[in-house]
Write a protein that holds these residues in place. Sequence first.
Motif, short mmCIF file in Angstrom:
data_model
loop_
_atom_site.label_atom_id
_atom_site.label_comp_id
_atom_site.label_asym_id
_atom_site.label_seq_id
_atom_site.Cartn_x
_atom_site.Cartn_y
_atom_site.Cartn_z
N CYS A 59 47.71 44.27 25.29
CA CYS A 59 47.41 45.71 25.30
C CYS A 59 48.20 46.43 24.22
CB CYS A 59 47.74 46.31 26.66
SG CYS A 59 46.79 45.57 28.02
N ARG A 60 47.66 47.55 23.79
CA ARG A 60 48.33 48.33 22.75
C ARG A 60 49.55 49.07 23.29
NH1 ARG A 60 43.23 51.59 20.73
NH2 ARG A 60 42.58 51.10 22.88
N GLU A 76 42.55 56.61 22.11
CA GLU A 76 43.96 56.74 21.74
C GLU A 76 44.81 56.16 22.88
OE1 GLU A 76 45.86 57.55 19.36
OE2 GLU A 76 44.41 58.22 17.86
N ALA A 77 45.17 54.90 22.76
CA ALA A 77 45.84 54.20 23.87
C ALA A 77 47.21 54.78 24.19
CB ALA A 77 45.97 52.71 23.53
N THR A 78 47.99 55.10 23.17
CA THR A 78 49.34 55.60 23.41
C THR A 78 49.32 56.94 24.11
OG1 THR A 78 50.23 54.41 21.49
CG2 THR A 78 51.51 56.27 22.34
N ASP A 129 43.47 50.04 27.59
CA ASP A 129 42.84 48.75 27.35
C ASP A 129 42.50 48.05 28.67
OD1 ASP A 129 43.01 48.98 24.55
OD2 ASP A 129 45.09 48.32 24.59
N CYS A 180 46.80 52.21 31.66
CA CYS A 180 46.64 51.54 30.36
C CYS A 180 45.17 51.63 29.97
CB CYS A 180 47.09 50.08 30.46
SG CYS A 180 46.63 49.09 29.01
N GLU A 223 52.72 48.63 25.92
CA GLU A 223 53.43 47.62 26.69
C GLU A 223 53.61 48.08 28.13
OE1 GLU A 223 57.68 45.18 26.62
OE2 GLU A 223 57.15 46.55 24.98
#
Length: 368
Positions: free
Chosen positions: A359-360, A162-164, A346, A344, A362
């Motif tokens: 990347c997911r 879950e990147a965010t 990613d 981050c 910014e």
Amino acid sequence: MDEQKKMAQIPESVANVVADGDAILVLSGFSGSPETPIGLRVSTHALSLASPAFKNTFATATPPTNADGGAAQPTIVNLLDEDADAIYILVNILHLRNDKLPAHLPPSGLRRLAILAQKYACVVAAGRATVHWFDRLYFNTSTTTNSAEIWSMIEAAYLFDEATFFARFTTSWIFKQSLHTKQIPLATTAETQKLALMLAERQSQAQILLRRDIDMLADSCAFTFSKDKVHYIDYAPGLSPDPDEGRQAVTCPVDSEGAKEYLGALRDAKIWPSLVWGDYKPRSSNSALQDLTISDVVERVKAFREPEYDDCDKCEFCEDVRLTFIETLQSKREEQEKRLWGLCLDCFKAGMAKGSGECRVEHAKGAL
């Protein structure tokens, strides 16, 4: 395997994930009653589609024989060593039984679910169902949420890819850390050990970035005290008044007075110099004293109000310290608002700083 077959018996209590399931997962018991084994009736087809690990488990399991020639008996799978609460949630997700999922999960529960999803190779299948739990945990994160709980959220976000939320929770962890010391979180899996070290390194970088921000604020005032900026009224720096004019040379005070005004305001707000960061303050109702955090200083910069200073006496050679200070303050606020203080996902998984467009989440290039 023989020992597992011997122990594979249907418990007295069986809960139906699906009523017509063709397998029963035998668990040691839920957290409320760990001594009471329980069975979960599931569909081998549904679990096999979502998880290759479950597919392999069912392929090697042998259903009980039925000497009477009656209806086929369910396959029994012994999962006594697994986390029963996490298994229950996971199989309900994989069967799309959203009605049986809890409204919220604690950080440790979400982390345990993530570890199990990794083990059974069904992160993609299970991940989307966890978003509302991540969301609720994030918006319930407060000053009372300790670093260990946030670290559990970070591990869960990492394992669920879950990147965010990974960026949000790592930022929350960074903000709660001291301005003076470095903390390495305690990883609960071998996979997150490197992450723990990287997060501690990111904390050090955040401390450096914050000090640089404050230095630039102070420098917007301090440069006016340099010898090459000192000037006489109506004369450019480095020039002396013409003695034939018969007037006394007077140094222009506007720059230095404005600089003192703003530097004093920064000190009153406990933003500059770093000596004022060494204070301690109550952080909870029991008046426990804790070290100043990165978030504390970021909030002080955000709350800082420009002092009133009248620079109407400035001459054409003044450096306009008021405008320079205001522009620098606004610039630092905007940078801190947009800055990815955490990591981050990613970039971390790639092992390098990627461009923000790849990347997911910014972020500025070079900021993990």
